[in-house]
Design a protein around this motif. Structure first.
Motif, PDB file in Angstrom:
ATOM      1  N   SER B  59      29.069 -20.121 -95.206  1.00 49.77           N
ATOM      2  CA  SER B  59      28.441 -19.940 -96.490  1.00 49.77           C
ATOM      3  C   SER B  59      28.811 -19.182 -97.485  1.00 49.77           C
ATOM      4  O   SER B  59      28.825 -19.209 -98.647  1.00 49.77           O
ATOM      5  N   GLN B  99      24.383 -25.701 -98.576  1.00 49.16           N
ATOM      6  CA  GLN B  99      23.425 -26.029 -97.364  1.00 49.16           C
ATOM      7  C   GLN B  99      22.031 -26.321 -97.536  1.00 49.16           C
ATOM      8  O   GLN B  99      21.636 -26.978 -96.307  1.00 49.16           O
ATOM      9  N   GLU B 176      27.870 -27.559 -94.723  1.00 48.70           N
ATOM     10  CA  GLU B 176      27.117 -28.114 -93.780  1.00 48.70           C
ATOM     11  C   GLU B 176      26.416 -29.618 -94.309  1.00 48.70           C
ATOM     12  O   GLU B 176      25.053 -29.596 -94.000  1.00 48.70           O
TER      13      GLU B 176
HETATM   14 MG   LIG Z   1      25.818 -21.253 -93.420  1.00 51.95          MG
END
Ligand SMILES: [Mg+2]
Ligand SMILES: Nc1ncnc2c1ncn2[C@@H]1O[C@H](COP(=O)(O)OP(=O)(O)O)[C@@H](O)[C@H]1O
Lengths: 256, 280
Positions: B59, B99, B176
């Motif tokens: 991330s 995410q 994700e």
């Molecule tokens: Mg992440």
């Protein structure tokens, strides 16, 4: 400029939709000023302990309570910003090419509409209680402007705090800590001249004081602005500009 | 059906450059180095997977590439523009699905898309046309006027994809995207992604810790481990590089420093250990 307006409008439109769809918060926020006017104002008016010149006490605090409810409804704006951060809405705004200034200004502008709803409620209550309100359209327009500006100031201030503390718990603590002192260190429910020296100095550094001063000159018949509208608006606009500048710098750090 | 009229509005590559190129890209949080001197090259038109266990730095990597997070050191170009010196140019060329579930639950699907259209400066008519295309493409036309808080997880993801592609970005970043979705919803998202690439020629950088997803979607992979790239290559190459019968799970266990699933079954553990032994 056109782009700034378009992007600001995008943010404001969203905020307005949400406001109209879920007005519970607005209704609950309208109850507190009601109590101040109906209970506190009436009781103190009978006591005649506070000298407010030609205007009666209830009329005197009406602009003060208006400013207070603007402060209280705008100061917790940061909670919504933190909520948007936790959801990822802030991230989505910030990856867009929209100017950061438009995003922040849009938020501040939208807060103004919340202030206007408070204004409508307080005007209605004040009229019912026979407070002599000035209903001249130009005056109303000036009050609307002041309400928007005041809301913008406190909402932007709130946004800055949100950017610094970043969590809801810490924000609630600070919000609680700030609002009451700001309220009491202002001319909302007593004139500056009645304050002890140290409080008078604090009040002069309080943006709420200038908002109330301007509103007192505008809202009620026979009310006067102590500092003069020139000073009131110059101070408020300067503060707003500085706060916007800081907020535009800090807002992007919310996504980090 | 997928409209082809907007295809030429995608900002296409100059073929000699990479869609994404990073040089020693690094980000520290205090004493923790979340991303550590990463060098990556992603070609235009490919789906590139960034794999790694929780906390590997995926991330953080995406946030830097999408200009949300300034790097501590190193540099990166996205769509030919430097993320630090030309963030506005980068933003115009990218789409991003975070995410988190970033669609606004208090708005309808349509209103969410309308907000994006306005923030990206699409004019009213073009915006409307693209919104209805996007809703159609993502199978959300019937839910467009419902509040997003009534959507399922899979619908929200598809809405977010629709939002992210509205301005026809050259490069799409997905953090994700299928986490927490049931298998059916996951497959729908995969299908949409493959379609996106096919119809709009988008480059996609996707992070995941799901090996099936990596194998299914990605042309190339980089596996991250504690902020560093431990290996890059095509899924098939990575498997072959380990052993003849290695699975993607084996690849992950080997390069990402741990097994994927916290609740790994005994049998899996045994297999992972066997792999480790084989590799000596
Ligand atoms: Mg992440
Ligand atoms: N804003 C932040 N402040 C401090 N540490 C962070 C922050 N964001 C991420 N980290 C840390 O950096 C490391 C990498 O995190 P992240 O990039 O989110 O990993 P991944 O997405 O691969 O799970 C983790 O150890 C995480 O705790």
């Amino acid at each position: 400029m056109l782009r700034f307006i378009r992007e600001t409008y995008a943010i404001v439109a969203v905020e307005l939709i949400k406001l109209i769809r879920d007005p519970t918060e607005l209704v609950s926020r309208a109850i507190q000023p009601l109590l101040w006017l109906v209970v506190f104002g009436q009781v103190l008016a009978h006591v005649r302990g506070i000298h407010t010149g030609q205007v009666n006490y209830l009329a005197f605090i009406t602009p003060g309570i208006l400013a207070q409810s603007i402060l209280f409804s705008a100061i917790f704006y940061g909670i919504a910003i933190i909520w948007e951060r936790d959801l990822g809405v802030v991230h989505k705004m910030l990856v867009s090419p929209a100017w950061r200034a438009s995003l922040v200004f849009g938020k501040a502008f939208a807060a103004g509409f919340r202030g206007i709803i408070q204004m409508v409620v307080i005007y209605l209550v004040a009229l019912v209680m026979h407070v002599s309100i000035r209903l001249d359209p130009l005056i109303i327009l000036a009050v609307l402007g002041s309400v928007m500006l005041g809301s913008g100031i406190f909402a932007t201030f709130s946004l800055i705090i949100a950017c610094i503390v970043k969590t809801r718990e810490r924000f609630m603590g600070i919000g609680q800590l700030l609002t009451m002192p700001m309220f009491f260190a202002s001319n909302a429910i007593y004139p500056i001249t009645m304050m002890p020296g140290w409080l008078r100095i604090a009040a002069q550094f309080n943006p709420l004081t200038y908002l109330i001063d301007a509103l007192r000159g505008l809202v009620i018949t026979g009310g006067t602005s102590v500092y003069g509208f020139g000073v009131d608006f110059a101070v408020m606009i300067s503060i707003f500009a500085v706060l916007l500048f800081i907020a535009v710098k800090l807002y992007p750090t919310l996504a980090e | 059906m997928v409209p082809s009229s907007h295809m030429n509005s995608t900002i296409f590559e100059t073929p000699d450059r990479f869609a994404i190129q990073t040089v020693a890209l690094t980000r520290q949080f205090g004493r923790l180095t979340a991303v550590d001197h990463i060098a990556l090259k992603v070609h235009y038109g490919e789906i590139f997977g960034l794999l790694g266990a929780n906390g590997a730095g995926k991330s953080t990597m995406i946030k830097m590439l999408t200009t949300l997070l300034p790097p501590t050191s190193g540099s990166a170009e996205v769509g030919g523009f430097d993320i630090v010196t030309s963030p506005a140019e980068v933003r115009r060329r990218i789409g991003y699905v975070s995410q988190l579930l970033s669609a606004d639950g208090a708005l309808t699907g349509f209103e969410n898309l309308q907000l994006s259209a306005r923030l990206y400066g699409l004019d009213k008519k073009e915006g409307k046309a693209r919104i209805s295309d996007a809703l159609n493409f993502m199978g959300l036309t019937d839910s467009a006027s419902k509040l997003v808080r009534t959507y399922s997880g899979g619908m929200i993801r598809r809405l977010e994809l629709a939002q992210a592609m509205l301005h026809r970005p050259a490069i799409l970043f997905l953090d994700e995207p299928t986490i927490g979705l049931d298998p059916v919803a996951r497959h729908t998202v995969w299908d949409r992604l493959l379609d996106l690439r096919q119809h709009y020629g988008m480059t996609v950088l996707i992070t995941t810790h799901d090996m099936e997803e990596a194998e299914m979607l990605c042309d190339n992979l980089a596996i991250l481990h504690t902020g560093k790239v431990s290996v890059t290559g095509k899924p098939g190459e990575l498997r072959a590089g380990l052993s003849q019968d290695a699975t993607m799970d084996d690849v992950f266990a080997h390069y990402a420093g741990e097994a994927i699933h916290e609740n790994t079954m005994f049998g899996d553990v045994a297999r992972i250990r066997r792999t480790a032994q084989r590799l000596g």
